[in-house]
Design an enzyme around this catalytic site. Structure first.
Site, PDB file in Angstrom:
ATOM      1  N   ASP A 189      -3.048   2.570   1.927  1.00  0.00           N
ATOM      2  CA  ASP A 189      -2.498   3.114   1.514  1.00  0.00           C
ATOM      3  C   ASP A 189      -2.549   0.626   0.881  1.00  0.00           C
ATOM      4  OD1 ASP A 189      -1.086   2.867  -1.216  1.00  0.00           O
ATOM      5  OD2 ASP A 189       0.948   2.185  -0.523  1.00  0.00           O
ATOM      6  N   SER A 209       0.869   2.108  -7.625  1.00  0.00           N
ATOM      7  CA  SER A 209       0.440   3.958  -6.845  1.00  0.00           C
ATOM      8  C   SER A 209       1.335   4.917  -7.910  1.00  0.00           C
ATOM      9  CB  SER A 209       0.978   3.533  -5.769  1.00  0.00           C
ATOM     10  OG  SER A 209      -0.173   2.946  -4.790  1.00  0.00           O
ATOM     11  N   GLN A 259      -6.402   8.626  -4.091  1.00  0.00           N
ATOM     12  CA  GLN A 259      -4.984   8.338  -5.211  1.00  0.00           C
ATOM     13  C   GLN A 259      -5.429   8.012  -6.154  1.00  0.00           C
ATOM     14  OE1 GLN A 259      -3.351   3.788  -4.336  1.00  0.00           O
ATOM     15  NE2 GLN A 259      -2.374   4.813  -3.121  1.00  0.00           N
TER      16      GLN A 259
END
Length: 283
Positions: A189, A209, A259
């Protein structure tokens, strides 16, 4: 700074409930990879060791408060002969900040194929360079991760935004596949959302996110070099999709990442919503 195994270490405070202590940080909100890695660590604590993690799917619901502990509550959704599924709820002060579905697989015999690793310079051919286009976004808790970014690829209609980096943990870690899976979830991430805004440097963006998924395909170690090939095939309506493939130095595809993030223009309304989220309110 705590080591990655300390960050991922949790205390069981009740049956199927685990607590993570605050991690020192300069971030205004808890790093998403930290929450996702800890949630997977909690889920794995409730599964027999012969079941290895094969996928995680998480949703970021509220910004985490980095100075507060986080409790992870694990529900056993399914206990099958080959697969086990766990649902994890991350809670701070009574509010859910993140949810994760983790699936575990005993392993079976089957066909094998994979995409080829892109031709790139090896990690030893590139000087360590952090994140060359956004060095301000590096934080002390990431110092244990060695990162070597390759030069940017020229944008094409098929791939409007792409970056690749070699990454590894600087020091050896224990021979624990679950720890390496949690650590990969953590570091996966670190840079994804940046990829979506590389083609659009001309206007401030409010980013966050929204969800994060990882598929673990083959055995790997995060204390050995991994190539993270990242692309953003689409951005629209204030949301961007980012995808990644992760290879080891032998060219094996060991994991895949996806994502979706919020990348809306930074307006007065967006700033007000952001302040509301910081206080625990959702739009």
């Amino acid at each position: 700074m705590p080591s990655i195994d300390e960050v991922l270490g949790l205390r069981e405070i009740a049956p199927a409930t685990f607590r993570a202590d605050p991690v020192p940080t300069e971030m205004e909100r808890t790093f998403g990879g930290q929450v996702a890695g800890q949630a997977l660590s909690a889920a794995a604590r409730t599964v027999p060791p012969e079941f290895g993690v094969h996928s995680v799917h998480g949703h970021f619901l509220r910004p985490g408060r980095p100075l507060d502990p986080t409790d992870y509550r694990v529900d056993a959704v399914r206990d099958g002969g080959s697969f086990r599924t766990r649902y994890v709820t991350a809670v701070q002060d009574g509010e859910t900040v993140f949810t994760l579905t983790a699936s575990f697989h005993r392993g079976d015999d089957g066909y094998t194929h994979q995409a080829a690793m892109p031709a790139t310079a090896g990690p030893e051919e590139i000087a360590e360079n952090g994140r060359p286009w956004a060095a301000w976004y590096d934080f002390p808790e990431w110092d244990d991760w060695e990162r070597r970014w390759l030069p940017a690829d020229e944008a094409t209609p098929d791939v409007p935004s792409r970056r690749r980096l070699w990454i590894r943990h600087r020091t050896p870690l224990p021979d624990d596949p679950v720890l390496h899976a949690c650590a990969l979830t953590y570091c996966s991430d670190m840079a994804l959302l940046d990829i979506a805004v590389l083609p659009h440097p001309d206007r401030p963006i409010q980013g966050a996110s929204l969800d994060h998924a990882v598929w673990f395909l083959r055995p790997f170690r995060v204390d050995e070099w991994l190539l993270f090939d990242q692309v953003s095939p689409s951005s629209e309506s204030g949301r961007a999709l980012i995808q990644g493939q992760i290879f080891d130095t032998a060219g094996r595809l060991v994991a895949a990442v996806a994502q979706e993030g919020m990348v809306r223009f930074h307006t007065e309304r967006a700033a007000a919503v952001g302040a509301g989220r910081a206080e625990g309110r959702a739009e």
